[in-house]
Design a protein around this motif. Structure first.
Motif, short mmCIF file in Angstrom:
data_model
loop_
_atom_site.label_atom_id
_atom_site.label_comp_id
_atom_site.label_asym_id
_atom_site.label_seq_id
_atom_site.Cartn_x
_atom_site.Cartn_y
_atom_site.Cartn_z
N LEU A 1 40.46 5.44 62.21
CA LEU A 1 40.20 4.04 62.55
C LEU A 1 38.70 3.76 62.62
O LEU A 1 38.23 2.71 62.17
CB LEU A 1 40.89 3.70 63.88
N ALA A 2 37.94 4.69 63.18
CA ALA A 2 36.49 4.50 63.26
C ALA A 2 35.86 4.46 61.87
O ALA A 2 34.96 3.66 61.60
CB ALA A 2 35.88 5.62 64.09
N LEU A 3 36.36 5.30 60.95
CA LEU A 3 35.84 5.28 59.57
C LEU A 3 36.15 3.94 58.89
O LEU A 3 35.28 3.39 58.18
CB LEU A 3 36.44 6.44 58.78
N GLU A 4 37.36 3.45 59.08
CA GLU A 4 37.72 2.18 58.46
C GLU A 4 36.88 1.03 59.01
O GLU A 4 36.44 0.16 58.24
CB GLU A 4 39.21 1.90 58.68
N LEU A 5 36.65 1.00 60.31
CA LEU A 5 35.82 -0.05 60.88
C LEU A 5 34.37 0.06 60.41
O LEU A 5 33.71 -0.95 60.16
CB LEU A 5 35.90 0.01 62.41
N THR A 6 33.89 1.29 60.29
CA THR A 6 32.51 1.48 59.81
C THR A 6 32.37 0.99 58.37
O THR A 6 31.36 0.35 58.00
CB THR A 6 32.11 2.96 59.92
N TYR A 7 33.38 1.27 57.55
CA TYR A 7 33.33 0.82 56.16
C TYR A 7 33.41 -0.71 56.08
O TYR A 7 32.70 -1.34 55.28
CB TYR A 7 34.47 1.45 55.37
N ALA A 8 34.27 -1.32 56.89
CA ALA A 8 34.43 -2.77 56.82
C ALA A 8 33.20 -3.51 57.34
O ALA A 8 32.84 -4.57 56.81
CB ALA A 8 35.67 -3.19 57.61
N TYR A 9 32.53 -2.96 58.33
CA TYR A 9 31.36 -3.64 58.94
C TYR A 9 30.08 -2.86 58.67
O TYR A 9 29.16 -2.87 59.50
CB TYR A 9 31.58 -3.80 60.45
N ARG A 10 29.99 -2.21 57.53
CA ARG A 10 28.81 -1.40 57.23
C ARG A 10 27.56 -2.25 57.12
O ARG A 10 26.47 -1.84 57.52
CB ARG A 10 29.04 -0.60 55.95
N GLY A 11 27.69 -3.46 56.56
CA GLY A 11 26.53 -4.33 56.44
C GLY A 11 26.02 -4.79 57.79
O GLY A 11 24.81 -4.77 58.07
N THR A 12 26.94 -5.19 58.68
CA THR A 12 26.54 -5.64 60.02
C THR A 12 25.92 -4.50 60.81
O THR A 12 24.92 -4.68 61.52
CB THR A 12 27.76 -6.20 60.76
N ILE A 13 26.50 -3.30 60.69
CA ILE A 13 25.94 -2.14 61.41
C ILE A 13 24.55 -1.81 60.91
O ILE A 13 23.63 -1.52 61.70
CB ILE A 13 26.89 -0.93 61.26
#
Length: 289
Positions: free
Chosen positions: A148-160
């Motif tokens: 789940l953490a990997l998926e969230l990181t991929y989806a919000y990679r630009g914001t991060i």
């Protein structure tokens, strides 16, 4: 006919109301010579003839009802169909202490209030301890959390990457393996177009010169926007519309990772050929595709 029964030896006697009322029901038994209360076991039977009952029973061939056994004072048994005479009980022989004694008057006391019984205290039992989860369950939970953490990181990679610029190189390196990119900010409302002008090129009536400045008002770097140029004729109608990419108005290709830094403005100058349009006005619009 009144029949009473001795409460001690269960002997039965015929009595009269006068005998019972003389000593308040206290009489002496002719068998055991003990005093008992004749009102306690008093029974009433109809005063009819026994012989008549037997005759009626013989005519109807129905056995006569049994007559309750009554004992006399001389303790002779009662024969079926006969009712021997029963001597009168002598109430005068009863001791005065037994017959005439009246219950003593007790002093009156206010009624005592009884306290309501207290309910037993409620005992709360602790629930039995739950067994610890198995290792397989714990491993599954950790694995799901990691995915789940990997998926969230991929989806919000630009914001991060915008909020934490130090992690952008790591994200870009990971995206290079996954064939993806880490986007920069694209807030059109934080871009401002300043000092734009459209002029005819001297000596070349079919060319126009466009000049403007683009300012980034955001606190983070943003991608270079696209420009939409609309030329209008004398009636105000759109005569020509053209979309200009960053490579068009910068006059060169963008370097990988080249962006518009925060608080920086970039000036653009370009010439456009309009051989069949006589432009009298224009409109410029910044946007991200």
């Amino acid at each position: 006919m009144l029949i009473t029964t001795c409460s001690h030896c269960l002997a039965r006697f015929r009595v009269s109301p006068q005998q019972l009322n003389a000593k308040q029901g206290q009489v002496r038994c002719g068998r055991c010579s003990k005093v008992f209360n004749g009102f306690v076991a008093l029974e009433r039977f109809p005063d009819d003839d026994t012989g008549g009952r037997l005759l009626a029973a013989q005519e109807t061939n129905v056995p006569p009802p049994p007559t309750p056994p009554v004992e006399s004072v001389d303790l002779e048994p009662v024969v079926e169909g006969e009712m021997p005479e029963i001597e009168t009980l002598d109430t005068d022989e009863i001791p005065a202490a037994v017959t005439a004694a009246a219950p003593p008057e007790l002093p009156s006391y206010p009624p005592r209030l009884r306290a309501a019984p207290q309910p037993a205290p409620l005992v709360l039992e602790e629930p039995p301890p739950k067994p610890p989860p198995s290792r397989a369950w714990a491993f599954g939970v950790v694995l799901l959390a990691f995915v789940l953490a990997l998926e969230l990181t991929y989806a919000y990679r630009g914001t991060i990457a915008q909020r934490y610029p130090a992690v952008r190189p790591t994200l870009e390196s990971a995206c290079a393996q996954l064939q993806c990119t880490v986007p920069w900010s694209r807030e059109e409302s934080l871009l401002k177009l300043e000092d734009s002008e459209l002029l005819e090129v001297p000596g070349k009536p079919s060319e126009i010169a466009l000049g403007a400045r683009i300012r980034n008002l955001a606190s983070v770097a943003q991608d270079y926007p696209h420009l939409e140029l609309t030329l209008t004729d004398i009636s105000g109608q759109a005569a020509m519309r053209r979309v200009l990419r960053p490579t068009d108005y910068l006059g060169r290709p963008l370097v990988q990772g080249e962006v518009l830094p925060p608080g920086v403005e970039v000036a653009l100058q370009l010439r456009l050929e309009t051989p069949r349009v006589k432009a009298t006005g224009y409109e410029l619009l910044l946007f991200y595709p």
